[in-house]
Design a protein around this motif. Sequence first.
Motif, PDB file in Angstrom:
ATOM      1  N   LEU A  74       0.862  -1.188   0.000  1.00 42.30           N
ATOM      2  CA  LEU A  74       0.000   0.000   0.000  1.00 42.30           C
ATOM      3  C   LEU A  74       0.896   1.235   0.000  1.00 42.30           C
ATOM      4  CD1 LEU A  74      -2.683   1.571   0.402  1.00 42.30           C
ATOM      5  CD2 LEU A  74      -2.342   1.286   2.857  1.00 42.30           C
ATOM      6  N   GLN A  75       0.757   2.073  -1.006  1.00 44.31           N
ATOM      7  CA  GLN A  75       1.522   3.311  -1.097  1.00 44.31           C
ATOM      8  C   GLN A  75       0.657   4.460  -0.594  1.00 44.31           C
ATOM      9  OE1 GLN A  75       2.395   3.303  -5.285  1.00 44.31           O
ATOM     10  NE2 GLN A  75       4.147   1.916  -5.069  1.00 44.31           N
ATOM     11  N   PHE A  76       1.066   5.033   0.538  1.00 45.48           N
ATOM     12  CA  PHE A  76       0.287   6.121   1.129  1.00 45.48           C
ATOM     13  C   PHE A  76       0.965   7.456   0.819  1.00 45.48           C
ATOM     14  CE2 PHE A  76      -0.430   9.141   4.582  1.00 45.48           C
ATOM     15  CZ  PHE A  76      -1.817   9.199   4.591  1.00 45.48           C
ATOM     16  N   GLY A  77       0.224   8.344   0.178  1.00 46.84           N
ATOM     17  CA  GLY A  77       0.730   9.686  -0.118  1.00 46.84           C
ATOM     18  C   GLY A  77       1.351   9.830  -1.482  1.00 46.84           C
ATOM     19  N   TYR A  78       1.529   8.747  -2.189  1.00 49.52           N
ATOM     20  CA  TYR A  78       2.087   8.812  -3.535  1.00 49.52           C
ATOM     21  C   TYR A  78       1.662   7.555  -4.292  1.00 49.52           C
ATOM     22  CZ  TYR A  78       5.607   5.286  -2.419  1.00 49.52           C
ATOM     23  OH  TYR A  78       6.235   4.129  -2.076  1.00 49.52           O
ATOM     24  N   GLU A  79       1.911   7.601  -5.599  1.00 48.57           N
ATOM     25  CA  GLU A  79       1.582   6.450  -6.437  1.00 48.57           C
ATOM     26  C   GLU A  79       2.668   6.299  -7.488  1.00 48.57           C
ATOM     27  OE1 GLU A  79      -1.653   5.916  -9.810  1.00 48.57           O
ATOM     28  OE2 GLU A  79      -2.588   5.777  -7.831  1.00 48.57           O
ATOM     29  N   GLU A  80       3.274   5.137  -7.543  1.00 50.31           N
ATOM     30  CA  GLU A  80       4.335   4.871  -8.510  1.00 50.31           C
ATOM     31  C   GLU A  80       3.812   3.922  -9.575  1.00 50.31           C
ATOM     32  OE1 GLU A  80       8.987   3.301  -8.620  1.00 50.31           O
ATOM     33  OE2 GLU A  80       7.854   3.345  -6.731  1.00 50.31           O
ATOM     34  N   SER A  81       3.915   4.368 -10.820  1.00 49.12           N
ATOM     35  CA  SER A  81       3.418   3.562 -11.927  1.00 49.12           C
ATOM     36  C   SER A  81       4.343   3.735 -13.117  1.00 49.12           C
ATOM     37  CB  SER A  81       1.989   3.983 -12.297  1.00 49.12           C
ATOM     38  OG  SER A  81       1.527   3.251 -13.402  1.00 49.12           O
ATOM     39  N   GLU A  82       4.876   2.617 -13.609  1.00 50.37           N
ATOM     40  CA  GLU A  82       5.755   2.596 -14.775  1.00 50.37           C
ATOM     41  C   GLU A  82       6.928   3.559 -14.616  1.00 50.37           C
ATOM     42  OE1 GLU A  82       3.401   3.362 -18.172  1.00 50.37           O
ATOM     43  OE2 GLU A  82       2.260   1.486 -18.046  1.00 50.37           O
ATOM     44  N   GLY A  83       7.502   3.589 -13.413  1.00 53.34           N
ATOM     45  CA  GLY A  83       8.679   4.416 -13.161  1.00 53.34           C
ATOM     46  C   GLY A  83       8.375   5.858 -12.858  1.00 53.34           C
ATOM     47  N   PRO A  89       0.075  15.632  -2.037  1.00 47.60           N
ATOM     48  CA  PRO A  89       0.468  16.400  -0.849  1.00 47.60           C
ATOM     49  C   PRO A  89      -0.676  16.660   0.126  1.00 47.60           C
ATOM     50  CG  PRO A  89       0.448  17.785  -2.821  1.00 47.60           C
ATOM     51  CD  PRO A  89       0.306  16.387  -3.276  1.00 47.60           C
ATOM     52  N   LYS A  90      -1.906  16.739  -0.377  1.00 44.99           N
ATOM     53  CA  LYS A  90      -3.027  16.984   0.540  1.00 44.99           C
ATOM     54  C   LYS A  90      -3.216  15.818   1.507  1.00 44.99           C
ATOM     55  CE  LYS A  90      -5.701  20.082  -2.437  1.00 44.99           C
ATOM     56  NZ  LYS A  90      -7.015  20.320  -3.107  1.00 44.99           N
ATOM     57  N   GLU A  91      -2.934  14.618   1.050  1.00 46.81           N
ATOM     58  CA  GLU A  91      -3.105  13.450   1.908  1.00 46.81           C
ATOM     59  C   GLU A  91      -1.961  13.308   2.909  1.00 46.81           C
ATOM     60  OE1 GLU A  91      -3.627  10.001  -0.428  1.00 46.81           O
ATOM     61  OE2 GLU A  91      -5.352  10.773  -1.545  1.00 46.81           O
ATOM     62  N   THR A  92      -0.779  13.806   2.545  1.00 45.60           N
ATOM     63  CA  THR A  92       0.393  13.609   3.396  1.00 45.60           C
ATOM     64  C   THR A  92       0.691  14.788   4.313  1.00 45.60           C
ATOM     65  OG1 THR A  92       1.855  14.466   1.653  1.00 45.60           O
ATOM     66  CG2 THR A  92       1.445  12.105   1.680  1.00 45.60           C
ATOM     67  N   LYS A  93      -0.037  15.877   4.191  1.00 45.93           N
ATOM     68  CA  LYS A  93       0.228  17.053   5.017  1.00 45.93           C
ATOM     69  C   LYS A  93      -0.340  16.828   6.416  1.00 45.93           C
ATOM     70  CE  LYS A  93      -0.030  21.009   3.029  1.00 45.93           C
ATOM     71  NZ  LYS A  93      -0.510  22.250   2.394  1.00 45.93           N
ATOM     72  N   MET A  94       0.508  16.985   7.430  1.00 44.04           N
ATOM     73  CA  MET A  94       0.086  16.769   8.815  1.00 44.04           C
ATOM     74  C   MET A  94       0.894  17.652   9.752  1.00 44.04           C
ATOM     75  SD  MET A  94       1.480  12.854   8.912  1.00 44.04           S
ATOM     76  CE  MET A  94       0.657  12.523   7.352  1.00 44.04           C
ATOM     77  N   ILE A  95       0.454  17.761  11.022  1.00 39.75           N
ATOM     78  CA  ILE A  95       1.063  18.662  12.007  1.00 39.75           C
ATOM     79  C   ILE A  95       1.768  17.839  13.067  1.00 39.75           C
ATOM     80  CG2 ILE A  95       0.628  20.474  13.707  1.00 39.75           C
ATOM     81  CD1 ILE A  95      -1.787  21.313  12.100  1.00 39.75           C
ATOM     82  N   THR A  96       2.996  18.243  13.405  1.00 39.05           N
ATOM     83  CA  THR A  96       3.763  17.550  14.441  1.00 39.05           C
ATOM     84  C   THR A  96       3.313  17.994  15.835  1.00 39.05           C
ATOM     85  OG1 THR A  96       5.498  19.248  14.481  1.00 39.05           O
ATOM     86  CG2 THR A  96       5.739  17.443  12.897  1.00 39.05           C
ATOM     87  N   GLY A  97       3.879  17.356  16.839  1.00 40.37           N
ATOM     88  CA  GLY A  97       3.512  17.689  18.212  1.00 40.37           C
ATOM     89  C   GLY A  97       3.923  19.085  18.616  1.00 40.37           C
ATOM     90  N   ASP A  98       4.979  19.654  18.000  1.00 35.14           N
ATOM     91  CA  ASP A  98       5.384  21.035  18.297  1.00 35.14           C
ATOM     92  C   ASP A  98       4.887  22.005  17.232  1.00 35.14           C
ATOM     93  OD1 ASP A  98       6.997  19.760  16.514  1.00 35.14           O
ATOM     94  OD2 ASP A  98       8.888  20.395  17.386  1.00 35.14           O
ATOM     95  N   GLU A  99       3.799  21.607  16.537  1.00 30.33           N
ATOM     96  CA  GLU A  99       3.034  22.485  15.650  1.00 30.33           C
ATOM     97  C   GLU A  99       3.809  22.921  14.408  1.00 30.33           C
ATOM     98  OE1 GLU A  99       1.478  25.661  18.000  1.00 30.33           O
ATOM     99  OE2 GLU A  99       0.059  24.356  19.058  1.00 30.33           O
ATOM    100  N   TYR A 100       4.542  22.003  13.807  1.00 26.42           N
ATOM    101  CA  TYR A 100       5.152  22.214  12.500  1.00 26.42           C
ATOM    102  C   TYR A 100       4.378  21.398  11.471  1.00 26.42           C
ATOM    103  CZ  TYR A 100       9.337  24.468  14.429  1.00 26.42           C
ATOM    104  OH  TYR A 100      10.204  25.326  15.040  1.00 26.42           O
ATOM    105  N   ILE A 101       4.309  21.917  10.244  1.00 32.25           N
ATOM    106  CA  ILE A 101       3.651  21.192   9.156  1.00 32.25           C
ATOM    107  C   ILE A 101       4.701  20.389   8.397  1.00 32.25           C
ATOM    108  CG2 ILE A 101       2.359  21.401   7.008  1.00 32.25           C
ATOM    109  CD1 ILE A 101       1.065  23.903   8.102  1.00 32.25           C
ATOM    110  N   VAL A 102       4.425  19.109   8.203  1.00 28.09           N
ATOM    111  CA  VAL A 102       5.334  18.250   7.441  1.00 28.09           C
ATOM    112  C   VAL A 102       4.527  17.440   6.433  1.00 28.09           C
ATOM    113  CG1 VAL A 102       7.052  18.055   9.264  1.00 28.09           C
ATOM    114  CG2 VAL A 102       5.190  16.396   9.146  1.00 28.09           C
ATOM    115  N   LEU A 103       5.250  16.917   5.450  1.00 23.83           N
ATOM    116  CA  LEU A 103       4.669  16.004   4.473  1.00 23.83           C
ATOM    117  C   LEU A 103       5.295  14.631   4.717  1.00 23.83           C
ATOM    118  CD1 LEU A 103       4.918  18.222   1.251  1.00 23.83           C
ATOM    119  CD2 LEU A 103       2.993  18.015   2.836  1.00 23.83           C
ATOM    120  N   ALA A 104       4.442  13.649   4.977  1.00 21.32           N
ATOM    121  CA  ALA A 104       4.950  12.303   5.284  1.00 21.32           C
ATOM    122  C   ALA A 104       4.223  11.269   4.440  1.00 21.32           C
ATOM    123  CB  ALA A 104       4.762  11.993   6.770  1.00 21.32           C
TER     124      ALA A 104
END
Length: 323
Positions: A74-83, A89-104
């Motif tokens: 299962l690829q979460f946040g991206y999709e790899e097809s034929e290289g 980014p909307k699915e992977t954008k989240m906030i850390t415990g010290d209130e920083y925005i990261v993409l994971a």
Amino acid sequence: MSLKQTYKVTGMVVGALILIAVLVTSWYTVDESEQALVLTFGKAGDPVVEPGLHFKMPWPIQKVETLSKETFTLQFGYEESEGEIKNFPKETKMITGDEYIVLADLVVQWKITDPEGYLFNAENPKEILYDATSSSIRSIIGSSLIDDALTSGKAKIEGDVRDLLTNLIEDYDIGISIIGVKLQDVELPNEDVRSSFTAVTDAREMKNTKTNEAKKYQNQRMNEAQGEKKAIMSKAKGDKIARIEQARGDVAVFDKLYDQYKTNPDITRKRLVLESLETVLPNAEIYIMKDDGETLKHFPIRPMEGKAKADEKAEEKEAKADE
């Protein structure tokens, strides 16, 4: 052809068709990478995992559902097809415990371990797995610090996500087992933020480096000071012992002089005076005078000492020449 013959031919054809259907639907094959679930009037039996040809009751009494035993990704946040990689980014954008925005984004490896649960306990198990993955990563990132998410804490985040996701899937009972979770990328949302964070990280690393260097220098100077202290203490103890021994020797000499003084005070006093004069005036010639001013007869001590020393040197030279 009469009606009776028509019915007879039709019956034979239908019978043949039924016989063919029975023969065709009474056998099924399981590949080495597959597992089968036999349904008897819709009720599931035990999974069949042995590869090969298997017998079952003909349809519609029994039917077979075949599922794969392989590991899925299962690829979460991206999709790899034929290289080519497509990010979400909307699915992977989240906030850390010290209130920083990261993409994971991450990869989840899973497999079907309970065919009955996978087929009948949920309408779309893959969608449930995806939602559970999103919930797990957001929960763990939301309780982690930005430094941990971007640097040395990734391994711990992976482990926590795997544990949380495993527990969720077990609660949902959808016939899936989690094999592994691997973080692909955890990064800041844009270049400006990344540059600023890199500058802060570099400054922190520089601070740690300088602090470590200062502690190293402090430890070095402390060790040197301790060594100097021990050397001074050792020298002081040596001086103390030497002075004590010298004082004891002086006391012993004084006691001997005092004993002589008690026996012959006048002679001892004169001898001490002569010794003191010799110490104060080492090159002076000393004469003993009578009370009437006449000089007593004396030996030329110093010339004799000089002659004696010259004789000793001559003897040493002769001895070396003989050798």
